[in-house]
Design an enzyme around this catalytic site. Sequence first.
Site, PDB file in Angstrom:
ATOM      1  N   TYR A  47      35.961  34.080  40.331  1.00 43.28           N
ATOM      2  CA  TYR A  47      35.908  32.529  40.050  1.00 43.28           C
ATOM      3  C   TYR A  47      34.513  31.727  40.248  1.00 43.28           C
ATOM      4  O   TYR A  47      33.696  32.293  41.135  1.00 43.28           O
ATOM      5  CB  TYR A  47      36.785  32.160  41.271  1.00 43.28           C
ATOM      6  CG  TYR A  47      36.752  30.604  41.332  1.00 43.28           C
ATOM      7  CD1 TYR A  47      37.769  29.985  40.517  1.00 43.28           C
ATOM      8  CD2 TYR A  47      36.284  29.832  42.300  1.00 43.28           C
ATOM      9  CE1 TYR A  47      38.036  28.602  40.506  1.00 43.28           C
ATOM     10  CE2 TYR A  47      36.256  28.237  42.424  1.00 43.28           C
ATOM     11  CZ  TYR A  47      37.080  27.902  41.531  1.00 43.28           C
ATOM     12  OH  TYR A  47      37.598  26.430  41.467  1.00 43.28           O
ATOM     13  N   GLY A  67      29.533  27.899  32.619  1.00 47.56           N
ATOM     14  CA  GLY A  67      28.655  27.777  31.503  1.00 47.56           C
ATOM     15  C   GLY A  67      27.184  28.188  31.513  1.00 47.56           C
ATOM     16  O   GLY A  67      26.300  27.909  30.863  1.00 47.56           O
ATOM     17  N   ASN A 107      45.853  31.885  29.737  1.00 46.47           N
ATOM     18  CA  ASN A 107      44.601  31.588  30.163  1.00 46.47           C
ATOM     19  C   ASN A 107      43.623  32.483  28.980  1.00 46.47           C
ATOM     20  O   ASN A 107      43.061  33.429  29.442  1.00 46.47           O
ATOM     21  CB  ASN A 107      44.495  32.295  31.634  1.00 46.47           C
ATOM     22  CG  ASN A 107      42.860  31.987  32.262  1.00 46.47           C
ATOM     23  OD1 ASN A 107      42.095  31.167  31.444  1.00 46.47           O
ATOM     24  ND2 ASN A 107      42.730  32.216  33.452  1.00 46.47           N
ATOM     25  N   TYR A 125      37.066  38.478  28.782  1.00 45.49           N
ATOM     26  CA  TYR A 125      37.167  40.034  29.174  1.00 45.49           C
ATOM     27  C   TYR A 125      37.193  40.676  27.839  1.00 45.49           C
ATOM     28  O   TYR A 125      36.681  41.968  27.536  1.00 45.49           O
ATOM     29  CB  TYR A 125      38.113  40.359  29.799  1.00 45.49           C
ATOM     30  CG  TYR A 125      38.127  39.678  31.218  1.00 45.49           C
ATOM     31  CD1 TYR A 125      37.096  40.044  32.222  1.00 45.49           C
ATOM     32  CD2 TYR A 125      39.129  38.650  31.830  1.00 45.49           C
ATOM     33  CE1 TYR A 125      36.965  39.603  33.498  1.00 45.49           C
ATOM     34  CE2 TYR A 125      38.991  38.206  33.205  1.00 45.49           C
ATOM     35  CZ  TYR A 125      37.802  38.497  33.883  1.00 45.49           C
ATOM     36  OH  TYR A 125      37.790  37.840  35.313  1.00 45.49           O
TER      37      TYR A 125
END
Lengths: 171, 171
Positions: free
Chosen positions: A92, A99, A130, A137
Amino acid sequence: MNVNIRPATRVDCKDISRMIMELAVYEKMPDQVKITCEELERDGFHQNPFFECLVAEVPEENKDDFTTVGFALYFYIYSTWKGRSMHLEDLYVMPQFRGFGIGKSLLNAVAQVAKEKRCARLQLNVLDWNTASRDFYAAKGAQDLTVEEGRHLVRFDGQSLENLANETPKN
Amino acid sequence: MNVNIRPATRVDCKDISRMIMELAVYEKMPDQVKITCEELERDGFHQNPFFECLVAEVPEENKDDFTTVGFALYFYIYSTWKGRSMHLEDLYVMPQFRGFGIGKSLLNAVAQVAKEKRCARLQLNVLDWNTASRDFYAAKGAQDLTVEEGRHLVRFDGQSLENLANETPKN
């Protein structure tokens, strides 16, 4: 942005606890969070901790009330095909610090620990909707085993786990 | 059938290793198995084992070259929402001993350990096409989180894990 990644200590649990809730809100399941700061301190910072954690911090001039702006919480698992592996439970970064490559830095640092500890695999769960995470990933080379091999995650909890433990099978 | 469920010891690793391969053949991925009997002995039976295991054995009169006819291999994980939990990596009963409730007995015994160790959840992975297993767990009250919440399992291994660990992010 100048970001520092370091292992979490007991005093980071307040920040980690806050960010666990922020992530649960983002994942639209905030009412699921039962863990407290005290439980994190107890479970992660005794002699045989149940998890390990890295935190990302930014220098004071960039902070917005917080120095610690992200975390990665992981633990060791075992594959009966490949041996010791690692599960990344949470990754998280606070929205206002996204960014800048902080998530990538955390993921790289987790992978380095996995290699040092001779883990054959690094795995994690993502939610179907999501796409930002799934794309992140995938771009790094991860395989989606739910899509590629049809793997489903199945869970007993609460009453179903209780029932299972109390059941006496017929022989 | 009279079945005995007990914790595995180091000498059971030969049987466990054989059954891991039998399960991988059933799951149509036998070439994925890299773990050896010696690695299981080392990883599961030292002071801080990477996994725990129960075996199911039947009395000699019912055996068909084997006394040990099934196993359940599990380890502890951590949920940042619920705390300590358990992952059931493998649950297996040899084909010629199915239909006698041995799988149920193993699952009940695993759930009892989970409760004793204060685990909030017991989770596992199943393959999409394995409807026998999916129906078995569903009948026991398990939730399929891939179906209900859209959870995907994502994995880095081999070269993708190596790349991740060696990558130096741009700041």
